[in-house]
Design a protein around this motif. Sequence first.
Motif, short mmCIF file in Angstrom:
data_model
loop_
_atom_site.label_atom_id
_atom_site.label_comp_id
_atom_site.label_asym_id
_atom_site.label_seq_id
_atom_site.Cartn_x
_atom_site.Cartn_y
_atom_site.Cartn_z
N GLY A 123 0.50 -0.98 0.18
CA GLY A 123 0.08 0.10 0.03
C GLY A 123 0.92 1.19 -0.15
N PHE A 124 0.08 2.45 -0.11
CA PHE A 124 0.81 3.76 0.02
C PHE A 124 1.06 3.99 1.29
N GLU A 125 1.98 5.10 1.65
CA GLU A 125 2.31 5.65 2.83
C GLU A 125 1.31 5.62 3.73
N GLU A 126 0.32 6.36 3.60
CA GLU A 126 -0.82 6.64 4.10
C GLU A 126 -1.55 5.63 4.59
N ASP A 127 -1.57 4.46 3.75
CA ASP A 127 -2.15 3.20 4.11
C ASP A 127 -1.28 2.08 5.03
N GLY A 128 -0.08 2.61 5.42
CA GLY A 128 0.31 1.87 6.25
C GLY A 128 1.70 0.79 5.34
N GLY A 129 1.67 1.41 3.94
CA GLY A 129 2.73 0.81 3.20
C GLY A 129 4.07 1.06 3.45
N LYS A 130 5.06 0.53 3.09
CA LYS A 130 6.49 0.55 3.41
C LYS A 130 7.17 1.33 1.85
N LYS A 131 7.88 2.37 2.08
CA LYS A 131 8.67 2.80 1.09
C LYS A 131 10.01 2.09 0.98
N VAL A 132 10.37 1.58 -0.30
CA VAL A 132 11.42 0.53 -0.33
C VAL A 132 12.24 1.33 -1.57
N ASP A 133 12.09 2.25 -2.23
CA ASP A 133 12.98 2.96 -3.14
C ASP A 133 12.46 4.18 -3.58
N SER A 134 13.33 5.11 -4.04
CA SER A 134 12.79 6.50 -4.45
C SER A 134 14.16 7.28 -5.13
N SER A 135 13.76 8.08 -6.06
CA SER A 135 14.66 9.02 -6.77
C SER A 135 15.17 10.13 -5.86
#
Length: 207
Positions: free
Chosen positions: A107-119
Amino acid sequence: MSARIIFSAIASMAVFHVSTTAFTVPLQKPAKCMGEMDRRDATMATAGFFLSSLVAVPSQAKALDLLKYEDGPRSLKYLVTETGNGSGVKPQRGQKVKTSYTLYVNGFEEDGGKKVDSSKGFLGDKPFEFMVGVSQVIKGWDLCLMDMEEGEARRLIVPSDLGYGEKGAGADIAGGATLYFDVKLNEIGKSPNLNEKQLKWLDENPL
């Protein structure tokens, strides 16, 4: 996980000369019927049922949020979060593009998801440049970006068969995982001048 995990290293590299890549609480069966429970047991059971009811709310909210999304090709879903420059010009296969992105799982961050990569890192955004439509990135990206204008931003929900499939990628992306992206098409490069070998590859490898 190292950056640029959306990169897909396959045969197109040689052709195009690329050197770079609910919290859920299961209801437990009571050990004894309500008539045999003491007051404390009954209170705890009631609290457990109440909490379990609350737990269902986030999942329902996510399902309702999907109504905002458009249906893309092959079960891809997207939500336009920023409109493009209005030119109507979209990338062609083999054309260079520059993108900014953040990838989440579960899920997206506000849904409790986890960020795993980003520019986007500590020192700012470092756009990711690649040739679109030639399998240098996951197929979900190719399909979406070729439908975007310069300056447009979208949220993507990418099914596993358009992402990393049953194998997954590294420690953070399990096999069969759905991918959640915030992505922006910052720049479309010059129209590609493809040679005969490259044109043949495109013909033999449709999206």
